[in-house]
Write an enzyme that holds these catalytic residues in place. Structure first.
Site, short mmCIF file in Angstrom:
data_model
loop_
_atom_site.label_atom_id
_atom_site.label_comp_id
_atom_site.label_asym_id
_atom_site.label_seq_id
_atom_site.Cartn_x
_atom_site.Cartn_y
_atom_site.Cartn_z
N ASP B 11 102.62 47.11 113.00
CA ASP B 11 103.42 46.23 113.89
C ASP B 11 103.65 44.98 113.15
O ASP B 11 102.30 44.45 112.91
CB ASP B 11 103.05 46.07 115.10
CG ASP B 11 103.46 47.46 116.03
OD1 ASP B 11 103.76 48.36 115.47
OD2 ASP B 11 103.05 47.44 117.20
N ASP B 130 110.26 56.82 123.23
CA ASP B 130 108.98 56.39 124.13
C ASP B 130 109.29 56.83 125.59
O ASP B 130 110.38 56.74 126.10
CB ASP B 130 108.89 54.88 124.49
CG ASP B 130 108.78 54.11 123.08
OD1 ASP B 130 108.24 54.73 121.98
OD2 ASP B 130 109.08 52.92 123.00
#
Lengths: 202, 250
Positions: B11, B130
């Site tokens: 990330d 997700d």
């Protein structure tokens, strides 16, 4: 040494240039026929669709240029497929450097959700027979992304097995080609590119 | 045999690697290019770089970072985060990305999948999903799990495939950050109903979890972040363990 990367309507040509740069080789991305004809090495990369790409090559006379080259030429991925005789993708006649035909991977009945298409990821190459390879590369893993394949034939220089054994690499005279992406295959791929650059004059 | 892939995920915020637990509490774990190159050298099969920067300046920094990654790293990499238009994807392709991943923007505008696949090829398009388990079904979430949508996981994944996605990256929000293992039941169901590769994400805590995700979860690739960043599992150890367990790895 002049290395030409043939510029045409295909994606991700830059990664080949960058991989060569990591080897200390400055390549030129170009569609200039004179430069390509005179270059010491020519790379014909490619990600795209066969029939539209063949139409583009013909329109720009790159088809005749590529088949007439005398120096070592390396086709990569779609480049390999376009150097074959015919492709099922768009049912198109290709450059005909290799007599092999390009077919679509069809999983065995009931295996559609097991052997997925495209063949994507790292797979091993074997039965190596070309000066593109050296003995240390037998059974090493390289990176593939493709839905069509060249069947195994007389010019097969490396095989890989996915659904069926197929040509992971082809060679005839000064024409070399890999179905996998040496530019994305870590140190093994770098070694193969280096071997191509260092090929002895034939 | 086609090898199962191990994919570290980095990330990125303002050009630096970060990883949150359950997507909050961020800790800095270094320079993305350096970390990515280290993982590549250790045998990572691919890398994912997710830009979690929200600002315009941050986006520009990310494109510059992608150029650096393409120069330095010799394995395939995917970039994601904030891609909502063809133009965004085009810039990342030009910067040298092999694949892009889209998530919330695909849920809001499914046509984006068709457009990306048509312009750049399916091999370039990873659809990240997700989802969180609800009493009635697995609900697809957006904005890093903060917003639940009406979409249901399996239907949405199938739709993404038919629109031209090249791979599905499924993160279970119930498993992410727990280190208790991947959502293997749902992963197997996804894998057996789609003919494109499935990347499993969320829940990796030990090496056994990777064995399970490839055998029980039938995933094509396993993705994790913090266990690699905090050196709880090293990639060479993981690969040799998987090999011992009869799983084909590079």
């Amino acid at each position: 040494m002049d290395v030409a990367i043939i510029k045409y309507n295909a994606g991700n040509i830059m990664s080949v240039e960058l991989a060569l740069k990591r080897l200390g080789v400055n390549a030129t991305i170009t569609a200039d026929p004179d430069f390509i004809r005179k270059a010491d090495r020519v790379i014909f990369p490619g990600v795209g669709e066969a029939s539209t790409t063949m139409a583009y090559l013909r329109e720009h006379n790159l088809d005749r240029l590529i088949t007439s080259l005398k120096q070592p030429v390396l086709g990569i991925c779609l480049g390999l497929q376009l150097m074959c005789s015919h492709s099922e993708e768009g049912d198109v006649d290709c450059l005909g450097i290799f007599p092999e035909n390009v077919k679509k991977f069809i999983p065995a009945p009931g295996q559609e959700y097991v052997t997925k298409v495209p063949h994507m990821g790292w797979n091993s190459i074997s039965n190596l027979k070309s000066d593109l390879f050296d003995a240390s590369l037998e059974n090493q893993y390289v990176y593939f992304v493709h839905s069509y394949y060249a069947a195994a034939g007389d010019d097969t220089a490396a095989t890989c097995n996915y659904i069926t054994p197929f040509s992971a690499a082809l060679q005839r005279d000064n024409f070399y080609a890999t179905q996998f992406h040496p530019e994305k295959s870590g140190p093994i791929g770098a070694r193969i590119l280096e071997n191509f650059i260092n090929l002895k004059a034939r | 045999m086609l090898a199962k892939r191990i994919i570290p995920c980095l990330d990125i915020k303002d050009g630096q690697t970060v990883k949150g637990v359950n997507f909050v509490n961020i800790r800095n774990v270094g320079d993305p290019v350096e970390l990515g190159a280290l993982y590549a050298k250790q045998g990572a099969d691919e890398l994912v770089f997710l830009d979690i920067t929200a600002t315009h300046e941050g986006r520009k920094t990310f494109v510059d970072l992608v150029k650096r990654i393409a120069r330095e790293i010799n394995i395939p990499f995917t970039v994601g985060g904030g891609i909502s238009e063809l133009e965004d994807a085009g810039k990342l392709l030009a910067a040298g990305a092999d694949k892009i991943s889209i998530n919330s923007s695909a849920v809001r505008n499914p046509q984006l999948i068709d457009d990306l696949a048509k312009n750049f090829g399916s091999q370039f398009v990873v659809v990240a999903v997700d989802a969180r388990k609800k009493p009635e079904h697995w609900a697809v979430t957006v904005n890093g799990g903060r917003i639940e949508t009406d979409k249901e996981l399996f239907g949405w994944a199938k739709e993404a495939e038919s629109r031209g996605a090249g791979e599905i990256l499924f993160t279970s929000m119930d498993h992410d950050g727990t280190k208790n293992g991947f959502a293997n039941k749902e992963l197997a169901q996804l894998s057996e109903s789609l003919s494109i590769p499935i990347i499993a994400s969320g829940g990796a805590g030990n090496m056994e979890h990777f064995v399970d995700v490839f055998t029980k979860g039938k995933a094509d690739a396993g993705l994790a972040a913090s266990i690699f960043h905090f050196r709880e599992i090293s990639i060479p150890d993981l690969k040799s363990y998987l090999r011992q367990q009869g799983i084909v790895v590079r």
